[in-house]
Design a protein around this motif. Structure first.
Motif, PDB file in Angstrom:
ATOM      1  N   ASN A  77       0.836  -1.203   0.000  1.00 21.94           N
ATOM      2  CA  ASN A  77       0.000   0.000   0.000  1.00 21.94           C
ATOM      3  C   ASN A  77       0.875   1.259   0.000  1.00 21.94           C
ATOM      4  O   ASN A  77       2.106   1.157   0.078  1.00 21.94           O
ATOM      5  CB  ASN A  77      -0.976  -0.005   1.185  1.00 21.94           C
ATOM      6  CG  ASN A  77      -0.289  -0.346   2.485  1.00 21.94           C
ATOM      7  OD1 ASN A  77       0.777   0.166   2.772  1.00 21.94           O
ATOM      8  ND2 ASN A  77      -0.888  -1.225   3.259  1.00 21.94           N
ATOM      9  N   THR A  78       0.246   2.380  -0.060  1.00 20.80           N
ATOM     10  CA  THR A  78       0.947   3.668  -0.080  1.00 20.80           C
ATOM     11  C   THR A  78       1.767   3.855   1.196  1.00 20.80           C
ATOM     12  O   THR A  78       2.899   4.330   1.165  1.00 20.80           O
ATOM     13  CB  THR A  78      -0.092   4.809  -0.151  1.00 20.80           C
ATOM     14  OG1 THR A  78      -1.141   4.416  -1.033  1.00 20.80           O
ATOM     15  CG2 THR A  78       0.512   6.103  -0.630  1.00 20.80           C
ATOM     16  N   SER A  79       1.160   3.504   2.313  1.00 24.34           N
ATOM     17  CA  SER A  79       1.804   3.723   3.608  1.00 24.34           C
ATOM     18  C   SER A  79       3.116   2.951   3.698  1.00 24.34           C
ATOM     19  O   SER A  79       4.116   3.463   4.217  1.00 24.34           O
ATOM     20  CB  SER A  79       0.870   3.268   4.737  1.00 24.34           C
ATOM     21  OG  SER A  79      -0.379   3.890   4.614  1.00 24.34           O
ATOM     22  N   PHE A 104      -2.821  13.201   4.535  1.00 26.82           N
ATOM     23  CA  PHE A 104      -3.412  11.997   5.131  1.00 26.82           C
ATOM     24  C   PHE A 104      -2.373  11.441   6.121  1.00 26.82           C
ATOM     25  O   PHE A 104      -1.175  11.603   5.906  1.00 26.82           O
ATOM     26  CB  PHE A 104      -3.703  10.984   4.013  1.00 26.82           C
ATOM     27  CG  PHE A 104      -4.645   9.900   4.416  1.00 26.82           C
ATOM     28  CD1 PHE A 104      -5.998  10.153   4.530  1.00 26.82           C
ATOM     29  CD2 PHE A 104      -4.179   8.618   4.692  1.00 26.82           C
ATOM     30  CE1 PHE A 104      -6.874   9.147   4.911  1.00 26.82           C
ATOM     31  CE2 PHE A 104      -5.045   7.609   5.075  1.00 26.82           C
ATOM     32  CZ  PHE A 104      -6.403   7.878   5.182  1.00 26.82           C
ATOM     33  N   SER A 106      -0.889   8.793   6.528  1.00 31.38           N
ATOM     34  CA  SER A 106       0.196   7.984   5.932  1.00 31.38           C
ATOM     35  C   SER A 106       1.359   8.828   5.461  1.00 31.38           C
ATOM     36  O   SER A 106       2.490   8.354   5.387  1.00 31.38           O
ATOM     37  CB  SER A 106      -0.344   7.207   4.731  1.00 31.38           C
ATOM     38  OG  SER A 106      -1.480   6.499   5.105  1.00 31.38           O
ATOM     39  N   PHE A 154      -6.488  14.781  -0.039  1.00 32.73           N
ATOM     40  CA  PHE A 154      -7.591  13.808   0.058  1.00 32.73           C
ATOM     41  C   PHE A 154      -8.912  14.443   0.466  1.00 32.73           C
ATOM     42  O   PHE A 154      -9.973  13.988   0.054  1.00 32.73           O
ATOM     43  CB  PHE A 154      -7.229  12.687   1.049  1.00 32.73           C
ATOM     44  CG  PHE A 154      -7.346  13.052   2.495  1.00 32.73           C
ATOM     45  CD1 PHE A 154      -6.333  13.751   3.136  1.00 32.73           C
ATOM     46  CD2 PHE A 154      -8.478  12.705   3.228  1.00 32.73           C
ATOM     47  CE1 PHE A 154      -6.434  14.088   4.480  1.00 32.73           C
ATOM     48  CE2 PHE A 154      -8.593  13.039   4.571  1.00 32.73           C
ATOM     49  CZ  PHE A 154      -7.566  13.739   5.199  1.00 32.73           C
ATOM     50  N   ASP A 179       2.883  11.463  -2.786  1.00 31.64           N
ATOM     51  CA  ASP A 179       1.796  10.522  -2.504  1.00 31.64           C
ATOM     52  C   ASP A 179       0.752  10.761  -3.599  1.00 31.64           C
ATOM     53  O   ASP A 179       0.026  11.757  -3.585  1.00 31.64           O
ATOM     54  CB  ASP A 179       1.228  10.819  -1.108  1.00 31.64           C
ATOM     55  CG  ASP A 179       0.000   9.987  -0.774  1.00 31.64           C
ATOM     56  OD1 ASP A 179      -0.604   9.413  -1.692  1.00 31.64           O
ATOM     57  OD2 ASP A 179      -0.375   9.934   0.409  1.00 31.64           O
ATOM     58  N   ILE A 181      -1.849   8.825  -4.583  1.00 35.40           N
ATOM     59  CA  ILE A 181      -3.025   7.948  -4.533  1.00 35.40           C
ATOM     60  C   ILE A 181      -4.300   8.649  -5.024  1.00 35.40           C
ATOM     61  O   ILE A 181      -5.202   8.002  -5.542  1.00 35.40           O
ATOM     62  CB  ILE A 181      -3.213   7.370  -3.109  1.00 35.40           C
ATOM     63  CG1 ILE A 181      -4.157   6.170  -3.111  1.00 35.40           C
ATOM     64  CG2 ILE A 181      -3.697   8.417  -2.138  1.00 35.40           C
ATOM     65  CD1 ILE A 181      -4.209   5.403  -1.798  1.00 35.40           C
ATOM     66  N   GLN A 182      -4.377   9.978  -4.858  1.00 35.70           N
ATOM     67  CA  GLN A 182      -5.589  10.680  -5.310  1.00 35.70           C
ATOM     68  C   GLN A 182      -5.461  11.175  -6.753  1.00 35.70           C
ATOM     69  O   GLN A 182      -6.365  11.855  -7.250  1.00 35.70           O
ATOM     70  CB  GLN A 182      -5.918  11.842  -4.359  1.00 35.70           C
ATOM     71  CG  GLN A 182      -6.251  11.410  -2.936  1.00 35.70           C
ATOM     72  CD  GLN A 182      -7.535  10.569  -2.814  1.00 35.70           C
ATOM     73  OE1 GLN A 182      -8.254  10.342  -3.811  1.00 35.70           O
ATOM     74  NE2 GLN A 182      -7.824  10.089  -1.628  1.00 35.70           N
ATOM     75  N   ASP A 202      -1.898   3.518  -4.097  1.00 35.98           N
ATOM     76  CA  ASP A 202      -2.542   2.221  -3.911  1.00 35.98           C
ATOM     77  C   ASP A 202      -3.530   2.000  -5.052  1.00 35.98           C
ATOM     78  O   ASP A 202      -3.896   2.933  -5.776  1.00 35.98           O
ATOM     79  CB  ASP A 202      -3.269   2.212  -2.561  1.00 35.98           C
ATOM     80  CG  ASP A 202      -3.315   0.827  -1.951  1.00 35.98           C
ATOM     81  OD1 ASP A 202      -3.263  -0.163  -2.701  1.00 35.98           O
ATOM     82  OD2 ASP A 202      -3.405   0.729  -0.718  1.00 35.98           O
ATOM     83  N   LYS A 205      -8.368   2.958  -5.143  1.00 33.40           N
ATOM     84  CA  LYS A 205      -9.170   4.180  -5.312  1.00 33.40           C
ATOM     85  C   LYS A 205      -9.450   4.390  -6.796  1.00 33.40           C
ATOM     86  O   LYS A 205     -10.175   3.631  -7.409  1.00 33.40           O
ATOM     87  CB  LYS A 205      -8.440   5.365  -4.674  1.00 33.40           C
ATOM     88  CG  LYS A 205      -8.256   5.206  -3.168  1.00 33.40           C
ATOM     89  CD  LYS A 205      -7.648   6.445  -2.561  1.00 33.40           C
ATOM     90  CE  LYS A 205      -7.263   6.260  -1.113  1.00 33.40           C
ATOM     91  NZ  LYS A 205      -8.374   6.193  -0.176  1.00 33.40           N
TER      92      LYS A 205
HETATM   93  C1  LIG Z   1      -3.667  10.926   0.294  1.00 31.82           C
HETATM   94  C2  LIG Z   1      -3.715   9.540   0.856  1.00 31.82           C
HETATM   95  N1  LIG Z   1      -2.576   8.908   1.137  1.00 31.82           N
HETATM   96  C3  LIG Z   1      -2.574   7.646   1.627  1.00 31.82           C
HETATM   97  C4  LIG Z   1      -3.749   6.980   1.876  1.00 31.82           C
HETATM   98  C5  LIG Z   1      -3.706   5.612   2.462  1.00 31.82           C
HETATM   99  O1  LIG Z   1      -3.233   4.729   1.529  1.00 31.82           O
HETATM  100  P1  LIG Z   1      -2.860   3.219   1.815  1.00 31.82           P
HETATM  101  O2  LIG Z   1      -4.011   2.588   2.501  1.00 31.82           O
HETATM  102  O3  LIG Z   1      -2.595   2.698   0.455  1.00 31.82           O
HETATM  103  O4  LIG Z   1      -1.637   3.187   2.658  1.00 31.82           O
HETATM  104  C6  LIG Z   1      -4.973   7.591   1.579  1.00 31.82           C
HETATM  105  C7  LIG Z   1      -6.255   6.889   1.812  1.00 31.82           C
HETATM  106  O5  LIG Z   1      -7.306   7.445   1.901  1.00 31.82           O
HETATM  107  C8  LIG Z   1      -4.940   8.913   1.052  1.00 31.82           C
HETATM  108  O6  LIG Z   1      -6.083   9.551   0.741  1.00 31.82           O
END
Ligand SMILES: Cc1ncc(COP(=O)(O)O)c(C=O)c1O
Length: 375
Positions: A77-79, A104, A106, A154, A179, A181-182, A202, A205
């Motif tokens: 995952n991103t984290s 976020f 993470s 986010f 990051d 993910i968005q 990740d 989404k």
């Molecule tokens: C900007 C952002 N970074 C990281 C995450 C978490 O990602 P992951 O569950 O892949 O670690 C989120 C989840 O909502 C997010 O919005």
């Protein structure tokens, strides 16, 4: 009319792609097929699975515009990827990291955990300067080693000018971590144009994949600066050297993958990515932004609703945040969920995050439901 890849049940309006997206039909089919194959043949077709693993690296390379598929690691995952960077770099007491106060957790917790090594995490108020980028730059000094930011925030949907930040960092020899993910799957992305050192996202989404499989891009020079924290057979250069012989670390991003790949996730996410790549990210982005623009305009024109996201920013995202003038956020959120509008409670309001396949009629219905609560 419903998109053939998204046969969501009637009356469900899915506006939550910034949280967890539905799977396209082809992803569901790929998972069923993989399950049946495992059931009937075990791993007899493992060579095909390895081809799929190579294919997904190429798909992710295309989405990121990475120079090589070797720059792509498949992570949980991103984290996890953010932690690889935070705990892999050789910090010195007095170093600082610049970010924002809207991240976020993470993209906050791993950096804050470095405080015990004397590393400072600086959080810019993105609204404190003429542009969000200027707010970040104002916190940079001679001890800044890394700038880390969400490409799109986010909660608010604020989208950063990554090209501008990347150029700023490049000129000062500051590492640039994104990051994404968005962004990935919603808007176009280009690690080369951004001079990015580390990018992570990740699959669950905007990419329409399952939870549990993410992507971690590293450029080769930045990659070599990361001390590894996980070891296992899969990160060896000669992957199948099982016999206790001397070994070398994989030169590519595979070094971050210590053990067996998430083959089920790979089959699923690869199917989802094929839909985005076939549609084409320029088209997907145009459709996502058309939908978020539509929402922003309609909310601004609605006397009952208050738009919280910026309406006229030059860089737009798929995230739209708003609240009701008279109704409490939680009450409105429950009302929407109960009536089949899948959305989120974020950033002091309701977050709608439509994807390219949502119809404008669905958006109208969702807004009518948000407004009708007072009536
Ligand atoms: C900007 C952002 N970074 C990281 C995450 C978490 O990602 P992951 O569950 O892949 O670690 C989120 C989840 O909502 C997010 O919005």
């Amino acid at each position: 009319m419903k998109h053939p890849e998204f046969p969501l049940v009637d009356d469900l309006i899915y506006l939550n792609h910034a949280a967890v997206a539905p799977w396209p039909k082809r992803t569901s089919a790929a998972v069923i097929q993989f399950a049946e194959q495992n059931c009937q043949f075990g791993s007899h077709y493992y060579l095909d699975w390895l081809k799929k693993e190579n294919e997904i690296r190429r798909q992710l390379q295309a989405l990121l515009n990475a120079p090589s598929a070797n720059d792509i690691a498949l992570v949980k995952n991103t984290s996890e990827a953010l932690s690889f960077v935070a705990f892999g770099l050789p910090w010195q007491a007095g170093d600082n990291i610049v970010s924002s106060n809207e991240e976020f957790p993470s993209n906050r917790l791993p950096w804050q955990a470095l405080a015990e090594r004397g590393v400072e995490f600086r959080e810019a108020d993105l609204h404190s300067a003429q542009t969000p980028e200027d707010a970040l730059f104002a916190l940079v000094d001679g001890n800044t080693r890394l700038l880390t930011i969400s490409s799109i925030q986010f909660a608010s949907g604020l989208r950063m000018d990554l090209e501008r930040i990347g150029e700023f960092c490049r000129q000062r020899d500051i590492l640039f971590c994104i990051d994404a993910i968005q962004s990935l799957g919603a808007v176009q992305f280009d690690v080369q144009a951004y001079h990015a050192d580390f990018v992570m996202a990740d699959g669950h989404k905007w990419l329409f994949g399952p939870e549990g499989l993410g992507v971690f891009y590293t450029n080769p020079a930045a990659r070599d600066r990361l001390k590894l924290s996980q070891y296992g057979w899969h990160m060896m250069k000669d992957t199948h050297n099982y016999e206790n012989l001397p070994w070398e670390i994989h030169p590519g991003a595979r070094r971050f993958e210590c053990g067996s790949p998430n083959m089920l996730g790979i089959h699923a996410l690869s199917a989802s990515l094929s839909l985005l790549l076939e549609t084409g990210m320029p088209t997907v982005e145009a459709l996502v932004l058309e939908r978020s623009d539509y929402l922003r305009d309609a909310i601004s024109a609605n006397d009952e609703l208050i738009l919280l996201s910026q309406r006229h920013s030059t860089l737009k995202s798929g995230i739209v945040n708003f609240k009701h003038r008279h109704i409490d956020n939680e009450v409105l959120y429950k009302h929407l969920q109960k009536n089949g509008v899948v959305c989120a409670l974020r950033g002091g309001g309701i977050r709608f995050s439509p994807h390219f396949y949502n119809t404008l009629a669905e958006l109208d219905r969702a807004l009518a439901l948000a407004t009708a609560i007072s009536g």
